[in-house]
Design a protein around this motif. Structure first.
Motif, PDB file in Angstrom:
ATOM      1  N   GLU A 171       0.929  -1.236   0.030  1.00  0.00           N
ATOM      2  CA  GLU A 171       0.166   0.098  -0.127  1.00  0.00           C
ATOM      3  C   GLU A 171       0.976   1.301  -0.082  1.00  0.00           C
ATOM      4  O   GLU A 171       1.964   1.327   0.714  1.00  0.00           O
ATOM      5  CB  GLU A 171      -0.875  -0.127   1.263  1.00  0.00           C
ATOM      6  CG  GLU A 171      -1.454   1.214   1.551  1.00  0.00           C
ATOM      7  CD  GLU A 171      -2.688   1.663   0.468  1.00  0.00           C
ATOM      8  OE1 GLU A 171      -3.413   0.685   0.209  1.00  0.00           O
ATOM      9  OE2 GLU A 171      -2.757   2.724  -0.061  1.00  0.00           O
ATOM     10  N   TYR A 172       0.660   2.218  -0.840  1.00  0.00           N
ATOM     11  CA  TYR A 172       1.407   3.445  -1.056  1.00  0.00           C
ATOM     12  C   TYR A 172       1.044   4.564  -0.108  1.00  0.00           C
ATOM     13  O   TYR A 172       1.730   5.527   0.257  1.00  0.00           O
ATOM     14  CB  TYR A 172       1.515   3.860  -2.298  1.00  0.00           C
ATOM     15  CG  TYR A 172       2.036   2.729  -3.306  1.00  0.00           C
ATOM     16  CD1 TYR A 172       3.610   2.063  -2.905  1.00  0.00           C
ATOM     17  CD2 TYR A 172       1.994   2.648  -4.715  1.00  0.00           C
ATOM     18  CE1 TYR A 172       4.148   1.352  -3.566  1.00  0.00           C
ATOM     19  CE2 TYR A 172       2.609   1.607  -5.645  1.00  0.00           C
ATOM     20  CZ  TYR A 172       3.714   1.134  -5.070  1.00  0.00           C
ATOM     21  OH  TYR A 172       4.211   0.147  -5.814  1.00  0.00           O
ATOM     22  N   SER A 173      -0.122   4.540   0.639  1.00  0.00           N
ATOM     23  CA  SER A 173      -0.396   5.500   1.221  1.00  0.00           C
ATOM     24  C   SER A 173      -0.037   5.332   2.638  1.00  0.00           C
ATOM     25  O   SER A 173       0.309   4.219   3.174  1.00  0.00           O
ATOM     26  CB  SER A 173      -2.004   5.890   1.278  1.00  0.00           C
ATOM     27  OG  SER A 173      -2.740   4.984   1.446  1.00  0.00           O
ATOM     28  N   THR A 174       0.359   6.450   3.448  1.00  0.00           N
ATOM     29  CA  THR A 174       0.520   6.354   4.868  1.00  0.00           C
ATOM     30  C   THR A 174      -0.674   6.775   5.861  1.00  0.00           C
ATOM     31  O   THR A 174      -1.643   7.035   5.147  1.00  0.00           O
ATOM     32  CB  THR A 174       1.829   7.223   5.226  1.00  0.00           C
ATOM     33  OG1 THR A 174       1.551   8.540   4.829  1.00  0.00           O
ATOM     34  CG2 THR A 174       2.974   6.823   4.491  1.00  0.00           C
ATOM     35  N   MET A 175      -0.274   6.450   6.992  1.00  0.00           N
ATOM     36  CA  MET A 175      -1.363   6.632   8.024  1.00  0.00           C
ATOM     37  C   MET A 175      -1.400   8.450   8.415  1.00  0.00           C
ATOM     38  O   MET A 175      -0.607   9.171   7.993  1.00  0.00           O
ATOM     39  CB  MET A 175      -0.909   6.114   9.298  1.00  0.00           C
ATOM     40  CG  MET A 175      -1.156   4.502   9.213  1.00  0.00           C
ATOM     41  SD  MET A 175      -0.881   3.689  10.857  1.00  0.00           S
ATOM     42  CE  MET A 175      -0.511   2.090  10.395  1.00  0.00           C
ATOM     43  N   PRO A 176      -2.419   8.956   8.650  1.00  0.00           N
ATOM     44  CA  PRO A 176      -2.723  10.318   8.918  1.00  0.00           C
ATOM     45  C   PRO A 176      -1.982  10.583  10.378  1.00  0.00           C
ATOM     46  O   PRO A 176      -1.637   9.699  11.147  1.00  0.00           O
ATOM     47  CB  PRO A 176      -4.167  10.462   9.166  1.00  0.00           C
ATOM     48  CG  PRO A 176      -4.767   9.083   9.581  1.00  0.00           C
ATOM     49  CD  PRO A 176      -3.810   8.138   9.107  1.00  0.00           C
ATOM     50  N   GLY A 177      -2.086  11.947  10.466  1.00  0.00           N
ATOM     51  CA  GLY A 177      -1.105  12.272  11.633  1.00  0.00           C
ATOM     52  C   GLY A 177      -1.762  11.819  13.202  1.00  0.00           C
ATOM     53  O   GLY A 177      -0.911  11.722  14.036  1.00  0.00           O
ATOM     54  N   TRP A 178      -3.133  11.536  12.946  1.00  0.00           N
ATOM     55  CA  TRP A 178      -3.631  11.244  14.163  1.00  0.00           C
ATOM     56  C   TRP A 178      -3.462   9.768  14.624  1.00  0.00           C
ATOM     57  O   TRP A 178      -3.868   9.321  15.928  1.00  0.00           O
ATOM     58  CB  TRP A 178      -5.231  11.772  14.350  1.00  0.00           C
ATOM     59  CG  TRP A 178      -5.776  11.310  13.068  1.00  0.00           C
ATOM     60  CD1 TRP A 178      -6.295  12.050  11.918  1.00  0.00           C
ATOM     61  CD2 TRP A 178      -6.455   9.946  12.856  1.00  0.00           C
ATOM     62  NE1 TRP A 178      -6.797  11.264  11.317  1.00  0.00           N
ATOM     63  CE2 TRP A 178      -7.185  10.162  11.601  1.00  0.00           C
ATOM     64  CE3 TRP A 178      -6.821   8.767  13.956  1.00  0.00           C
ATOM     65  CZ2 TRP A 178      -8.114   9.002  11.232  1.00  0.00           C
ATOM     66  CZ3 TRP A 178      -7.472   7.771  13.357  1.00  0.00           C
ATOM     67  CH2 TRP A 178      -7.988   7.794  12.170  1.00  0.00           C
TER      68      TRP A 178
END
Length: 989
Positions: free
Chosen positions: A545-552
């Motif tokens: 998966e190329y997206s990363t997790m959000p800041g939260w």
RNA sequence: GCGGAUGUGGCGUAAUGGCAGCCGCGCCAGACUUAGGAUCUGGUGCCGUAAGGCGUGGGGGUUCGAGUCCCUUCAUCCGCACCA
């Protein structure tokens, strides 16, 4: 000699660090207390004076609790994934890790100078692989879980699969969007891909096509709470709606629990209310309208609407669909197709911001189709309007213009009929407004006629359900949380794709490290930055998966990691979790009301469902410190350009001249004229200069080169290369006056004041006391240092109380009663204040106490030793120094401490940190007599002292006999005499 | 529009329904002095020489007594907002 705060503070900070004075043990016979600050994002601007406000308060509380005999956990860390470091990386190519590490080092240095009692052995950083390993691990648990509405908690996905294999999904009640049912044989016949697709509808972390807030400039999607007024919270870029395949977390499954559990929390009402609002529970009814058959006579299904006002069913004069509604295409008649297509294109092209900016602008189009009213059987037109939101309810509403203001506006705009079906209890002009209140009597409503609204709602729901037209339904405003970000600097989502099927990594493959990339930008084909990573494949074969997790993500569980920060077998050990439970006191900004504070509650409940933690809420008590605003300074630049339109040497005009009304500007024109003439030959008089307010551009200037609104002109010239030769038009006295305004403290506004300067010039204790003295913790206020001298003087006065010249001057004689009264009064007040988080009043109590003791010339150990302990939470450095001076027997320890020779276990006992908070003895507070204020008709006129034991009746008698009383009575008899024992006497004439 | 909060001296603010303005800044006067951004003393809500009067955003109410409780209204700040 004066108190040398520089030497003393430096000495003790080194001592505390060397001896790990604030290290917290996990097993202790003492009761536990967990004091947590919201950890900071380490920004490039460093710590500003607003950060420590909350930290000082929590530090005082933590220190107080230690003195009260608690085993206190008071940790600190960094929320170190995030956008700014990545934006900086895009601009400069510097790896965000480097930027982040530099920023953290600076934060740490600043924090250390303020004397916080953090246990740094437990520091966490969300961007540390050893930390985000467990963030990824929790994501995997979410992926492997579904929400069972029967047990009302999350369960392992295996239980669901087992049920599917046995009986299909008919008996399952889950938080799920899937509506089709399937049998066990269907399930068993499904392909692996089909099963995966079905299960994604149930998983708490799932992949789906959703409307997202897409920010083209940032190249990523944003969560709802990251979008403010239609633009991104970070950077302020436009945001648009876009359909994308995205990872989301099914927070909506927890909507009800997140709502009801709020009641038991000791959080401020405003935060709880903000969360209730955000969750937005709304109870109503779903209702199906049959679509009128096409001219050819074929049936076209149903439109389902959601309404909280089923009682107004007889007032429906049209039905409105959201532009994105799936039936739009199917319904639209050939004649209307062109208009509808145009409208939908228009609606799509409007950015969120535009849409929100003209909320009042009514747009819509008729589809040409009709539904049949379920009761009157009349045909009702179907419209499309963007006031209906695709994401809420069913994306369709039944419009009752007479009783809903939005429908009213729409109907008015398009000339649609309004049917009045409720008789308002008051005079009402339907020509002017709709009547929206839930009161009145039903009319023109067949079997509902004569009923009051509330009764009508009850009755109609029964009828609707009986006829199978719909059923009672609860809707939440809360959306599932979109979890993927098309960014680099975040936790990689631990997922790979095998033949298009998303699969999670196993625990022993964690952490999935963030790969190196050549650039921090999306690829040419628009894929997220992680797609740039070379040879980054699962088992060398499958795409990650190329997206990363959000800041939260990282901040949604960090409180647990502090309990056992170095564990590599689990996010924290069971023993640690069972001992520390959850946060007793959480301090942080109110701006996290609907973001962080909702997500951390969500994850806590989830982990509790899986039996991993014993608590269902992260923090028992929450305090929101107010924001310390910045006072920005402005310079006024005179705008002009040469004949080629290029700006020339900048001219800055002092505030009072720049802001003068237009007519007064003759002098300025002449002044600027002169300057221009002498500098630029190309100037043509009268051509380009028309003095008007817009001739000036107001620009932020660094507040650190402005003093009392007066600009340091030399510093300003050096501030920016282009201002090197700037010309200044000053006030008559030669000063350049800046404008000022209160704004949020931020780097871009050049109004950031760092605590360093104050620590350097006045000391850490002074900063701590002053920030508390500023006012109530929860109140926002602009930063100002006027008044800091009072606190600074107080510290010196405190020091003098213990010293005669340079020498410690302490007497072991017993203290006098007034001295003890002062002390015990203060003990009581400080304990009360701390427990009420009223730190500002404590500081003034300390001042009163020291003023009184100075007046008594009190130097008794019996008083000054407890006073040092009282001061310790607020001003730990000076308190520690006084403590060791009061105990010369610790001299050896002090000397060894300087050399760092002492074992931690030994030194702790000698630190004031672990002294015992003094106990107030009420006996000292009671006086034998009381000075009664004697008032007449509520106005105090004089005072009279009586023994406290004198009864009410006797006081009354005595007072009435006084000459002064007779004077005020002027011969009249009192109507009534009120005596409140040891409080007041009031005589009513 | 909905929700939350806040309105008190020149300023930051303080007051379990019981003396409004504690504490600090600033200001005024004075002392000391090695002249300092030090220390100490006194004063400082407003009007008035004084006696006294008036004062907690405005209006009303409850009460012997209201900054505090209730109703109403205004202003400012913050959050949410076409949520059916």
């Amino acid at each position: 000699m004066e108190y040398d705060f520089r030497e003393v503070e430096k000495k003790w900070q080194a001592y505390w660090a060397a001896n790990k004075t604030y290290r917290t043990e996990d097993n202790s016979s003492k009761p536990k207390y967990f004091v947590l600050d919201m950890f900071p994002y380490p920004s490039g601007a460093g710590l500003h004076v607003g950060h420590p406000l909350g930290y000082i308060a929590s530090d005082i509380f933590a220190r107080y609790k230690r003195l009260k005999g608690f085993n206190v956990l008071h940790p600190m860390g960094y929320d170190s994934f995030g956008l700014p470091a990545e934006q900086y990386a895009i601009q400069t190519g510097q790896h965000p890790r480097i930027t982040t590490e530099n920023n953290i080092a600076r934060y740490r240095e600043q924090l250390d100078k303020i004397g916080f009692s953090f246990d740094w052995d437990r520091e966490v950083r969300t961007s540390d692989p050893q930390y985000y390993k467990w963030t990824q691990w929790i994501f995997i648990q979410l992926f492997n879980s579904w929400y069972n509405k029967k047990s009302n908690k999350a369960e392992k996905i295996e239980t669901l699969i087992a049920e599917f294999e046995k009986a299909g999904n008919a008996n399952i009640k889950a938080a799920c969007e899937l509506t089709e049912t399937f049998s066990s044989s269907d399930w068993n016949a499904f392909s692996e891909k089909d099963r995966s697709d079905v299960l994604l509808n149930y998983r708490l972390a799932f992949l789906s096509n959703t409307m997202v807030n897409w920010c083209p400039q940032l190249g990523t999607v944003l969560a709802n709470e990251e979008v403010k007024e239609g633009v991104s919270e970070r950077g302020g870029y436009p945001v648009e709606r876009k359909l994308m395949k995205q990872w989301s977390l099914r927070i909506t499954a927890y909507a009800d629990r997140l709502l009801t559990d709020l009641d038991a929390l000791d959080w401020t009402e405003s935060i709880k209310e903000a969360q209730r609002n955000w969750i937005g529970k709304s109870e109503g009814t779903s209702l199906k309208f049959t679509i009128a058959p096409s001219p050819e006579g074929e049936g076209r299904g149903e439109v389902e609407v959601f309404t909280t006002r089923p009682d107004t069913i007889f007032g429906v004069s049209f039905v409105t669909l959201a532009p994105e509604h799936e039936l739009v295409e199917k319904l639209t008649t050939p004649e209307q197709k062109k208009a509808v297509d145009e409208y939908i294109t228009l609606a799509k092209s409007r950015s969120e911001r535009e849409r929100m900016a003209d909320v009042k602008k009514i747009t819509g189009v008729f589809t040409g189709a009709y539904v049949i009213h379920p009761f009157t059987e009349k045909q009702v037109p179907i419209w499309i309007g963007d006031y209906v939101l695709a994401g809420y309810g069913t994306g369709a509403v039944m419009a009752v213009p007479a009783h809903d203001s939005r429908d009213y506006a729409f109907a008015n705009h398009f000339g649609i009929d309004k049917l009045i079906i409720i008789q308002p209890p008051v005079e009402w002009d339907f020509e002017k407004n709709s009547f929206d209140e839930k009161e009145g009597t039903l009319i023109n409503s067949d079997f509902l006629n004569g009923l009051e609204v509330k009764a009508a709602i009850k009755k109609i729901i029964a009828v609707i359900e009986e006829r199978g037209l719909g059923k009672g339904k609860t809707n939440f405003r809360l959306r599932d949380a979109i979890f993927g970000r098309q960014r680099y600097w975040g936790e990689p989502i631990p997922v790979y794709y095998e033949n298009g099927i998303p699969k999670v990594l196993s625990e022993n493959e964690l952490p999935l490290l963030l790969p190196e990339v050549d650039k921090y930008l999306p690829t040419e084909t628009g894929e997220p930055p992680l797609a740039r990573a070379k040879d980054w494949k699962y088992k060398g074969e499958f795409e990650y998966e190329y997206s990363t997790m959000p800041g939260w993500a990282g901040s949604s569980w960090y409180f647990l990691r502090y309990m056992d920060a170095h564990n590599d077998k689990a996010f924290a050990s069971k023993e640690a979790i069972d001992y520390w439970q959850n946060v007793d006191l959480y301090i942080g900004g109110a701006e996290h009301a609907t973001g962080h504070l909702l997500y951390i509650r969500f994850w806590t409940k989830f982990l509790n469902d899986l039996g991993l933690i014993p608590v269902t809420e992260p923090a028992k008590k929450l305090i929101n410190q107010g924001m310390i605003q910045g006072v920005s300074a402005f310079v006024y630049r005179f705008i002009y350009s040469d004949e080629n339109g290029k700006p020339t040497i900048p001219i800055f005009v002092s505030k009072n001249i720049a802001l003068k009304p237009l007519n007064d500007d003759v002098n300025l024109i002449n002044k600027i004229d002169d300057i221009i003439h002498s500098q630029f030959s190309f100037y043509e008089k009268g051509k380009r200069f028309h003095l008007a307010p817009h001739n000036f551009s107001k620009a932020h200037v660094d507040v650190n080169i402005v003093n009392n609104d007066i600009l340091d002109i030399e510093a300003f010239k050096n501030w920016r290369e282009e201002y090197k030769d700037a010309i200044f038009i000053t006030e008559e006295n030669g000063n350049y006056i800046c404008g000022s305004e209160v704004e949020k403290m931020s780097k871009s506004k050049w109004n950031v004041v760092s605590p360093d300067k104050i620590v350097e010039e006045q000391g850490a204790d002074c900063l701590r006391l002053y920030e508390m003295f500023l006012g109530p913790l929860e109140q926002s206020k602009p930063w100002s240092t006027s008044g800091i001298s009072g606190v600074s003087n107080f510290i010196r006065k405190l020091w003098r109380l213990y010293h005669n010249g340079d020498e410690l001057n302490i007497s072991n004689e017993p203290a006098t009663r007034p001295e003890l009264k002062t002390l015990h009064k203060t003990i009581k007040k400080i304990a009360q204040d701390i427990e009420n988080f009223s730190f500002n009043t404590s500081v003034s109590s300390f001042m009163i106490c020291v003023n009184e003791l100075t007046e008594f010339k009190c130097n008794k150990r019996e008083v000054l030793e407890p006073l040092a302990i009282l001061m310790a939470p607020y001003a730990p450095h000076i308190a520690e120094e006084l403590w060791i001076r009061l105990h010369p027997e610790f001299e050896a320890i002090r000397n060894n401490a300087k050399l760092g020779l002492i074992k931690p276990t030994l030194t702790k006992e000698f630190s004031i940190t672990y002294a015992t908070f003094p106990i107030c003895n009420e006996d000292y507070l009671v006086e034998s007599s009381f000075n009664y204020p004697i008032s007449f008709n509520g106005k105090t006129r004089f005072f009279q002292e009586y023994d406290r034991s004198l009864s009410k009746e006797d006081v009354e008698k005595e007072v009435l006999n006084l000459d002064q009383t007779q004077k005020y009575l002027e011969g009249k008899a009192p109507k009534k005499v009120i005596v409140v024992h040891n409080k007041i006497v009031n005589i009513v004439i």
